[in-house]
Design a protein around this motif. Structure first.
Motif, PDB file in Angstrom:
ATOM      1  N   VAL A   1      16.303  14.299  -7.640  1.00 12.24           N
ATOM      2  CA  VAL A   1      15.765  13.049  -8.367  1.00 12.24           C
ATOM      3  C   VAL A   1      17.171  12.530  -8.708  1.00 12.24           C
ATOM      4  O   VAL A   1      17.937  12.897  -9.825  1.00 12.24           O
ATOM      5  N   ASN A   2      17.460  11.692  -8.061  1.00 13.30           N
ATOM      6  CA  ASN A   2      18.810  10.884  -8.257  1.00 13.30           C
ATOM      7  C   ASN A   2      18.985   9.435  -7.599  1.00 13.30           C
ATOM      8  O   ASN A   2      18.139   9.237  -6.573  1.00 13.30           O
ATOM      9  N   LEU A   3      19.784   8.810  -7.800  1.00 12.61           N
ATOM     10  CA  LEU A   3      19.944   7.438  -7.281  1.00 12.61           C
ATOM     11  C   LEU A   3      20.186   7.424  -5.917  1.00 12.61           C
ATOM     12  O   LEU A   3      19.378   6.715  -5.048  1.00 12.61           O
ATOM     13  N   ALA A   4      20.930   8.424  -5.370  1.00 15.14           N
ATOM     14  CA  ALA A   4      21.003   8.301  -3.845  1.00 15.14           C
ATOM     15  C   ALA A   4      19.849   8.682  -3.136  1.00 15.14           C
ATOM     16  O   ALA A   4      19.912   8.454  -1.688  1.00 15.14           O
ATOM     17  N   ASN A   5      18.687   9.183  -3.625  1.00 14.01           N
ATOM     18  CA  ASN A   5      17.543   9.781  -2.952  1.00 14.01           C
ATOM     19  C   ASN A   5      16.446   8.685  -3.404  1.00 14.01           C
ATOM     20  O   ASN A   5      15.228   8.889  -2.889  1.00 14.01           O
ATOM     21  N   THR A   6      16.650   7.560  -3.799  1.00 14.36           N
ATOM     22  CA  THR A   6      15.740   6.728  -4.395  1.00 14.36           C
ATOM     23  C   THR A   6      15.643   5.561  -3.199  1.00 14.36           C
ATOM     24  O   THR A   6      16.585   4.763  -2.946  1.00 14.36           O
TER      25      THR A   6
END
Lengths: 265, 265
Positions: A86-91
């Protein structure tokens, strides 16, 4: 799993009503607490808002509800993570430039064996199956068409072929756009509704909100909304079939492709 | 012309204070009314906010001031248009993915003869000299390094060479990042300040605001801010020289390259 929300319209239209219901599924009425994002195509430009936190608590999501951004095409996603932290790169949504157009992509589902999908010009930044599949898909299009094809039908067919190959790896529900067309592809779950005159009233399923579209539209407006689950409780949504690709433009379906291979049940 | 704002820090740091002053130049204390944008690198991820309206009136800009986004690297831009219409596609910063990293770019200045700069993999979406120069610059890097070079010095030198070629075409003040390094290149105007312990008080030039950094930091924090014009009135900013490239990482200057060709005056 995740949920998808898309819009195609023939006039610049805000998505405040639909998004108000949708964001409640990001940690409120639904379990999708692992980030959310929304992308708008506006007058030849593109912008997106992404947050790795639950949409129901997000000040950025509240801004989107309160600040009407008028757009022809919207893609949004709320995430319940399976592959990738869960982080921005995977959003979602993910974006790449190809042929001088910004391509936007969001995926719902889970793939197996995705690590071996060949990549060409486009490389994932994060660690999700979704972004890898996006880079594969765009790479396939670019390999087949180093420059954009003159007849759009050839491109639509290539999108459908790539989607069908991805369906062999698992669940692949897709929203994809280059700013002109919105592509929606279904493996398991995607529903759509087209609103046009005479406009009526709609009641959200996920929040206490009702809108009378007749007050906000002209009789020439055509606005279609596509979502994993219907967002309103008093309207009739059409369910897409497995393997079906719809190509939307200006709120209407411009082309439709059916499954080219057997549906496994 | 436009104005640039960048930040490099060794701990996730918000840019609320600097941005509060900067946004006033977008239609308040400055004439840069033609859009603004800001990009944040956060824990391997990237997001940006862009608006084709004056920052001083923008609800999205106000959100950025009020909602502290903690980041190691920030690039921001406010625009006073010269080449290209006022719209979202022409609003900085611009972004492209290369080598699985998102590269962010903002430019201040004006170039002549930019239309003939050769392009390779990357194609502009909008119509500015700035975005064309960005696509050229990244294309040059990718042509020289189809995969990222092991020694970062080789890449830094290549960035400086490309910047020096662009300086031959006019004014090219640059902020560029791949999320690890922040590159700042000066043709005419760029200043920087590094704050570290013992931290003191800073007073904005463009708004009535004072901050005591000692209250918000630890003694190990290093935070550098780079801007077209100094943002504070009580601190001493360093001016960059024409043709100078600084490579920042974790708030400090990692490398410095001087002009390789004569400075025309």
């Amino acid at each position: 799993m995740c949920e998808l929300l898309g819009m195609s319209a023939n006039v610049p239209t805000d998505i405040c009503f639909s998004f108000s219901g949708f964001l409640h599924r990001g940690g409120g009425t639904g379990p999708h607490r692992d980030g959310w994002g929304i992308a708008f195509y506006e007058a030849g430009g593109y912008r997106e808002f992404r947050d790795p936190h639950p949409s129901v608590d997000s000040p950025i999501a509240r801004l989107i509800c309160d600040y009407p951004i008028k757009s022809h095409t919207v893609i949004s996603h709320i995430r319940q993570a399976n592959v990738g932290g869960v982080n921005l790169a995977n959003t979602h949504p993910f974006t790449r430039e190809m042929w001088g157009r910004l391509w936007c992509y969001a995926h719902n589902g889970q793939l197996s064996g995705w690590q071996t999908l060949p990549l060409d010009v486009f490389t994932p930044v994060g660690s999700t199956d979704s972004e890898h599949a996006f880079c594969y898909l765009l790479g396939e299009l670019r390999r087949e068409f180093p420059t954009p094809p003159e007849a759009p039908e050839a491109l639509w067919q290539a999108v459908h072929r790539a989607c069908e190959r991805l369906r062999e790896l698992g669940v692949f529900n897709l929203l994809l756009s280059d700013g002109t067309y919105l592509y929606t592809y279904c493996t398991t779950k995607l529903a759509h509704i087209t609103r046009r005159a005479p406009f009526g009233e709609a009641v959200l399923s996920d929040a206490e909100m009702t809108v009378n579209f007749a007050e906000h539209t002209t009789c020439h407006d055509i606005v279609s909304v596509i979502a994993t689950e219907p967002l309103t409780q008093n309207e009739r949504w059409c369910k897409m079939a497995p393997g079906e690709l719809l190509v939307w433009r200006n709120g209407a379906i411009e082309a439709r492709f059916e499954a080219s291979m057997p549906i496994s049940v």
